[in-house]
Enzyme design. Structure first.
Site, mmCIF file in Angstrom:
data_model
loop_
_atom_site.group_PDB
_atom_site.id
_atom_site.type_symbol
_atom_site.label_atom_id
_atom_site.label_comp_id
_atom_site.label_asym_id
_atom_site.label_seq_id
_atom_site.Cartn_x
_atom_site.Cartn_y
_atom_site.Cartn_z
ATOM 1 N N ARG A 1 36.987 97.894 -23.882
ATOM 2 C CA ARG A 1 35.881 97.507 -24.651
ATOM 3 C C ARG A 1 35.344 95.995 -24.237
ATOM 4 O O ARG A 1 34.090 95.931 -23.723
ATOM 5 C CB ARG A 1 35.917 97.618 -26.197
ATOM 6 C CG ARG A 1 34.593 97.283 -26.832
ATOM 7 C CD ARG A 1 34.843 97.876 -28.160
ATOM 8 N NE ARG A 1 33.773 97.121 -29.203
ATOM 9 C CZ ARG A 1 33.656 96.467 -30.055
ATOM 10 N NH1 ARG A 1 34.967 95.835 -30.434
ATOM 11 N NH2 ARG A 1 32.747 95.716 -30.865
ATOM 12 N N HIS B 1 31.831 95.445 -22.404
ATOM 13 C CA HIS B 1 30.689 94.574 -23.232
ATOM 14 C C HIS B 1 30.585 93.478 -22.414
ATOM 15 O O HIS B 1 29.285 92.823 -22.497
ATOM 16 C CB HIS B 1 31.175 94.111 -24.423
ATOM 17 C CG HIS B 1 31.023 95.308 -25.547
ATOM 18 N ND1 HIS B 1 30.617 95.002 -26.676
ATOM 19 C CD2 HIS B 1 30.880 96.692 -25.232
ATOM 20 C CE1 HIS B 1 30.414 96.290 -27.448
ATOM 21 N NE2 HIS B 1 30.545 97.266 -26.525
ATOM 22 N N HIS C 1 35.383 107.109 -24.468
ATOM 23 C CA HIS C 1 35.682 107.114 -26.020
ATOM 24 C C HIS C 1 36.885 107.952 -26.364
ATOM 25 O O HIS C 1 37.184 108.202 -27.693
ATOM 26 C CB HIS C 1 34.406 107.254 -26.730
ATOM 27 C CG HIS C 1 33.370 106.218 -26.844
ATOM 28 N ND1 HIS C 1 32.419 106.373 -27.613
ATOM 29 C CD2 HIS C 1 33.802 104.814 -26.794
ATOM 30 C CE1 HIS C 1 31.784 104.994 -27.607
ATOM 31 N NE2 HIS C 1 32.539 104.247 -27.057
ATOM 32 N N TRP D 1 37.879 108.953 -31.847
ATOM 33 C CA TRP D 1 37.346 110.171 -31.317
ATOM 34 C C TRP D 1 38.134 111.559 -31.148
ATOM 35 O O TRP D 1 37.523 112.426 -30.889
ATOM 36 C CB TRP D 1 36.212 109.767 -30.134
ATOM 37 C CG TRP D 1 35.394 108.717 -30.370
ATOM 38 C CD1 TRP D 1 34.208 109.072 -30.619
ATOM 39 C CD2 TRP D 1 35.525 107.197 -30.203
ATOM 40 N NE1 TRP D 1 33.290 107.969 -30.545
ATOM 41 C CE2 TRP D 1 33.941 106.737 -30.504
ATOM 42 C CE3 TRP D 1 36.430 106.454 -30.163
ATOM 43 C CZ2 TRP D 1 33.721 105.655 -30.433
ATOM 44 C CZ3 TRP D 1 36.083 105.049 -30.213
ATOM 45 C CH2 TRP D 1 34.847 104.586 -30.418
HETATM 46 FE FE1 HIF Z 1 31.918 102.071 -27.065
HETATM 47 N N1 HIF Z 1 32.128 101.575 -28.759
HETATM 48 N N2 HIF Z 1 29.985 102.301 -27.253
HETATM 49 N N3 HIF Z 1 31.916 102.403 -25.136
HETATM 50 N N4 HIF Z 1 33.967 101.722 -26.920
HETATM 51 C C1 HIF Z 1 33.152 101.310 -29.885
HETATM 52 C C2 HIF Z 1 34.566 101.328 -29.390
HETATM 53 C C3 HIF Z 1 34.788 101.380 -28.026
HETATM 54 C C4 HIF Z 1 29.253 102.475 -28.191
HETATM 55 C C5 HIF Z 1 29.370 101.991 -29.585
HETATM 56 C C6 HIF Z 1 31.020 101.747 -29.894
HETATM 57 C C7 HIF Z 1 31.016 102.689 -24.359
HETATM 58 C C8 HIF Z 1 29.829 103.224 -24.549
HETATM 59 C C9 HIF Z 1 29.203 103.014 -26.173
HETATM 60 C C10 HIF Z 1 34.927 101.450 -25.870
HETATM 61 C C11 HIF Z 1 34.390 101.772 -24.598
HETATM 62 C C12 HIF Z 1 32.993 102.198 -24.298
HETATM 63 C C13 HIF Z 1 32.682 100.995 -31.207
HETATM 64 C C14 HIF Z 1 33.653 100.777 -32.275
HETATM 65 C C15 HIF Z 1 31.395 101.283 -30.962
HETATM 66 C C16 HIF Z 1 30.431 101.320 -32.243
HETATM 67 C C17 HIF Z 1 33.943 99.262 -32.339
HETATM 68 C C18 HIF Z 1 34.768 99.099 -33.073
HETATM 69 O O1 HIF Z 1 34.566 99.291 -34.516
HETATM 70 O O2 HIF Z 1 35.894 98.412 -32.996
HETATM 71 C C19 HIF Z 1 28.004 103.106 -27.800
HETATM 72 C C20 HIF Z 1 26.911 103.067 -28.737
HETATM 73 C C21 HIF Z 1 28.022 103.323 -26.441
HETATM 74 C C22 HIF Z 1 26.804 103.856 -25.674
HETATM 75 C C23 HIF Z 1 26.404 105.109 -26.073
HETATM 76 C C24 HIF Z 1 31.275 102.988 -22.832
HETATM 77 C C25 HIF Z 1 31.291 104.465 -22.459
HETATM 78 C C26 HIF Z 1 32.168 105.120 -23.402
HETATM 79 C C27 HIF Z 1 30.479 102.256 -21.839
HETATM 80 C C28 HIF Z 1 32.685 102.576 -22.936
HETATM 81 O O3 HIF Z 1 33.334 102.481 -21.740
HETATM 82 C C29 HIF Z 1 36.212 101.523 -26.168
HETATM 83 C C30 HIF Z 1 37.363 101.570 -25.511
HETATM 84 C C31 HIF Z 1 36.116 101.620 -27.655
HETATM 85 C C32 HIF Z 1 37.343 101.195 -28.549
HETATM 86 C C33 HIF Z 1 37.687 99.877 -28.783
HETATM 87 C C34 HIF Z 1 39.106 99.633 -29.749
HETATM 88 O O4 HIF Z 1 39.157 98.555 -30.274
HETATM 89 O O5 HIF Z 1 39.811 100.679 -29.866
#
Ligand code: HIF
Length: 290
Positions: free
Chosen positions: A47, A51, A174, A190
């Site tokens: 993440r 980001h 995810h 997920w």
């Molecule tokens: Fe995420 N994402 N992401 N994301 N993400 C969260 C957590 C992770 C979006 C929202 C969230 C991508 C796209 C999108 C990861 C990787 C990627 C969380 C939760 C939210 C809300 C954060 C928390 O509460 O800790 C949205 C709206 C996206 C576009 C639709 C990417 C594609 C899937 C680019 C990507 O690689 C990962 C890994 C996490 C888990 C982080 C963790 O701490 O476990």
């Protein structure tokens, strides 16, 4: 303000950092704290890598992983970045061992390391990011809002230069990690194996019945069968939007195809806006688990 450009890049290359050794150091630390989440820092590192890269705007070339401006306020505390201090602090231990590496290179390398070590595809990576100053922080609102629909998802990822196929390929990441009420407000993982990088995300998204979760938190979906998995409103669009769904079906059926497309799209994401010299060496790191 132009980046510090050429001279600094050449110096970095001359430093002769052993990037595979940096990779191995991070890999060895991923599961050092069994009490953290599902036992791995892998997901939060992915993440952070995303980001730091996903702030890119193709229109003016600002944002992206070169600069690692999330170290600074106000980007460090933009709502979308809640909880990422965990990942940044984790990587400070690595930075202390390899002070020559730039933060942008370190964060992206760590994301790729985490994906590979969790069983994901090999993702080509190139060094060359350099640290920028607080003046380069990106404005809030460049990262996606999970509460919105496919119009917003497309707007955000098209701005970076991605197409529909690449958006869907990226979303499968995810498969790992979870939402935290004290970070995003959302809750839960997920998939049933949130530290394994597989195409399970697409299978669950398409095969399970998803219903709105009844709770006081923000609107999210849960699987009707076990109530233990989640989907964000923004990603339910993968099952609802015809063009998105087409790709989700392909990736649900064919993990090799997904790995190939994911690797290309994630590598592209990590490199957005990085001013590479044409002859920059491409690294393909060896997983420590192989
Ligand atoms: Fe995420 N994402 N992401 N994301 N993400 C969260 C957590 C992770 C979006 C929202 C969230 C991508 C796209 C999108 C990861 C990787 C990627 C969380 C939760 C939210 C809300 C954060 C928390 O509460 O800790 C949205 C709206 C996206 C576009 C639709 C990417 C594609 C899937 C680019 C990507 O690689 C990962 C890994 C996490 C888990 C982080 C963790 O701490 O476990």
């Amino acid at each position: 303000i132009p980046p510090t450009s050429g001279t600094e890049k050449t110096t970095l290359e001359k430093k002769g950092i052993d990037y595979q050794q940096v990779y191995n150091t991070i890999a060895d630390m991923l599961e050092e704290n069994e009490d953290y989440d599902d036992g791995s820092y892998g997901p939060v590192l992915v993440r952070l890598a995303w980001h730091s890269s996903g702030t890119y705007s193709a229109a003016d070339g600002t944002g992206g992983s070169c600069g690692a401006t999330m170290r600074f306020e106000p980007e460090a505390t933009h709502g979308a970045n809640n909880g990422l201090a965990v990942a940044r602090d984790f990587l400070e231990k690595v930075k202390a061992k390899y002070p020559e590496i730039s933060y942008g290179d370190l964060w992206t390398l760590a994301g790729i390391c985490a994906i590979q070590e969790m069983g994901g595809p090999i993702i080509p990576w190139r060094p060359g990011r350099f640290d920028k100053t607080q003046e380069h922080v990106t404005p809030d609102g460049r990262l996606p809002d999970a509460a919105k629909d496919q119009r917003h998802v497309r707007e955000i990822f098209y701005r970076m230069g991605f197409n529909d196929q690449e958006i869907v390929a990226l979303l499968g990441a995810h498969a790992v990690g979870r939402c935290h009420t004290d970070r995003s407000g959302y809750e839960g993982p997920w998939t049933f194996a949130p530290t394994s990088f597989t195409n399970e995300y697409y299978k669950l998204l398409l095969d399970e019945k998803w219903v709105e979760k009844k709770w006081k938190g923000p609107k999210q979906y849960e699987d009707k069968k076990t109530h233990s998995l989640m989907m964000l409103p923004a990603e339910m669009t993968l099952a609802w939007d015809k063009e998105f769904k087409k790709w989700a079906q392909i990736y649900a059926k064919d993990q090799d195809k997904w790995f190939e497309d994911f690797s290309a799209a994630f590598s592209k994401l990590m490199e957005l806006g990085v001013p590479y010299a044409a002859d920059t060496k491409v690294y393909k790191f060896k997983p420590t688990t192989a």
